[in-house]
Design a protein around this motif. Structure first.
Motif, short mmCIF file in Angstrom:
data_model
loop_
_atom_site.label_atom_id
_atom_site.label_comp_id
_atom_site.label_asym_id
_atom_site.label_seq_id
_atom_site.Cartn_x
_atom_site.Cartn_y
_atom_site.Cartn_z
N ARG A 151 0.83 -1.21 0.00
CA ARG A 151 0.00 0.00 0.00
C ARG A 151 0.87 1.26 0.00
O ARG A 151 0.55 2.24 -0.67
N GLN A 152 1.97 1.22 0.77
CA GLN A 152 2.88 2.37 0.79
C GLN A 152 3.51 2.60 -0.59
O GLN A 152 3.61 3.74 -1.05
N ARG A 153 3.88 1.52 -1.26
CA ARG A 153 4.51 1.65 -2.59
C ARG A 153 3.51 2.19 -3.61
O ARG A 153 3.89 2.96 -4.50
N LYS A 154 2.26 1.81 -3.50
CA LYS A 154 1.24 2.34 -4.41
C LYS A 154 1.05 3.83 -4.20
O LYS A 154 0.90 4.60 -5.15
N LEU A 155 1.05 4.26 -2.91
CA LEU A 155 0.91 5.67 -2.61
C LEU A 155 2.09 6.49 -3.13
O LEU A 155 1.92 7.58 -3.66
#
Length: 391
Positions: free
Chosen positions: A384-388
């Motif tokens: 999720r952090q990488r997508k953000l």
């Protein structure tokens, strides 16, 4: 000579179960626990708890905690002391308070409810480390905070457990007006014990290891490190603390010597080849599925609470130090796994009568569930952090 057959059966079945679990990305310890359940009274009844199993299991947990101490990186802790402390403290306070309340709802007495909270305040990040390595996040600010917090978390859990075992055993053994006297005497002995730990860090361990390095007998350094481990465990029990407190700090002290890597490499085969598998088997041997469906609400409720309290508590600790939500999410998820630390605490508490046999199996099941679920939570948080960051 029946114990030879028992030991052979334990070693071969735990080795096969561990290998099978690793093939599916599940921690090997889960396989060892399941072997104990299957071979024990709960299913096949091939192995029962006896003096032989108990002695080997006790040595196993002492060596396991010594190894945990050896792997505690005080340098890393110093570097990230502020965020790690915040994460660790909040990750202990939140589970202790909320799980204590949950225990009281299920008619746990005060001592049992406190102990239940302490059990789920523990963290084992060995599985999280594997996930962080796989996703190249181990040296990130989140990864290093998780590792630093795990060191403090382990120390806090060990100290609280030692205090609980000491205080409640003193109260149980004391009579009438002698309660206060026993408690004060125990406190004095324990303060002296931590004075010995300071001396161990400063002079005793470095001196003994230096002497061992000059000896000509084979494996002298390993032998001396084991003497330090077992001796400190014995001393801890003499002053009313759990033996794992002594062995853990013995490991931390020995880790500060130049021989740390050599000792770590040689102690691990001794522990994992014989004693540690017996410890995890012994936990499974105490399991029973009697009344399992009656305890289903307890198991489901405690599993949800165990997951949420660590995730929220540690994530909140990260937020207090200025980290954003995605970092707090990763850190909270990385601290969820209870693993070996919680299993050790549960077993010590069970033997000290701080965890009743009625709920013992349910608690072990919840520890297993949090350990299996944790890596999936951590992977999800990192993705999720990488997508953000990509948007």
């Amino acid at each position: 000579m029946a114990y030879l057959g028992t030991l052979s059966l334990i070693l071969i079945t735990t080795a096969l179960a561990g290998q099978l679990c690793r093939r599916f990305g599940i921690p090997a310890v889960i396989g060892q626990l399941l072997v104990g359940i299957i071979l024990g009274p709960a299913v096949l009844g091939l192995i029962k708890t006896n003096d032989f199993v108990e002695i080997f299991a006790e040595i196993g947990v002492i060596i396991l905690m010594f190894m945990a101490g050896l792997e505690s990186d005080l340098g890393l802790l110093k570097k990230y002391v502020k965020p790690a402390t915040s994460v660790a403290v909040m990750g202990v306070i939140v589970p202790v308070i909320l799980v204590y309340g949950f225990g009281r709802l299920f008619d746990f007495n005060n001592e049992e409810a406190i102990f239940l909270g302490v059990t789920f305040a523990a963290t084992s990040v060995s599985i999280s480390v594997e996930v962080l390595k796989e996703l190249h996040k181990l040296d990130s600010k989140e990864g290093t905070t998780i590792l630093g917090a795990a060191v403090i978390d382990d120390i806090l859990a060990v100290l609280i457990l030692g205090a609980l075992v000491s205080v409640f055993s003193d109260v149980a053994q004391a009579e009438g007006g002698h309660v206060q006297t026993n408690l004060w005497a125990g406190l004095i002995y324990q303060v002296l014990f931590f004075g010995v730990i300071y001396l161990l860090f400063k002079w005793i361990a470095p001196l003994l290891i230096k002497v061992a390095e000059k000896m000509t007998i084979p494996s002298a350094v390993i032998l001396v490190s084991l003497v330090i481990c077992l001796g400190m465990a014995y001393l801890a029990e003499m002053v009313g603390l759990s033996g794992i407190v002594g062995s853990f700090f013995a490991g931390v002290a020995v880790a500060q010597t130049p021989a740390k890597n050599k000792i770590d490499e040689n102690i691990e085969p001794i522990g994992y080849a014989v004693f540690i598998p017996v410890f995890f088997i012994s936990i499974g041997l105490n399991m029973t599925f009697k009344g399992f469906f009656d305890d289903l609400v307890f198991i489901i409720g405690l599993t949800i609470l165990a997951l949420l309290t660590k995730w929220v508590g540690c994530g909140l600790g990260a937020k207090l130090l200025g980290m954003d939500f995605s970092s707090g999410n990763i850190i909270g998820s990385g601290m969820v796994s209870r693993g070996e630390m919680a299993l050790i605490i549960a077993q010590v508490g069970y033997e000290a009568h701080l965890l009743s046999s009625k709920y013992y199996s349910g608690v072990i099941i919840v520890i297993i569930l949090t350990t299996v679920i944790a890596p999936f939570m951590l992977k999800g948080a990192i993705n999720r952090q990488r997508k953000l960051e990509a948007n």
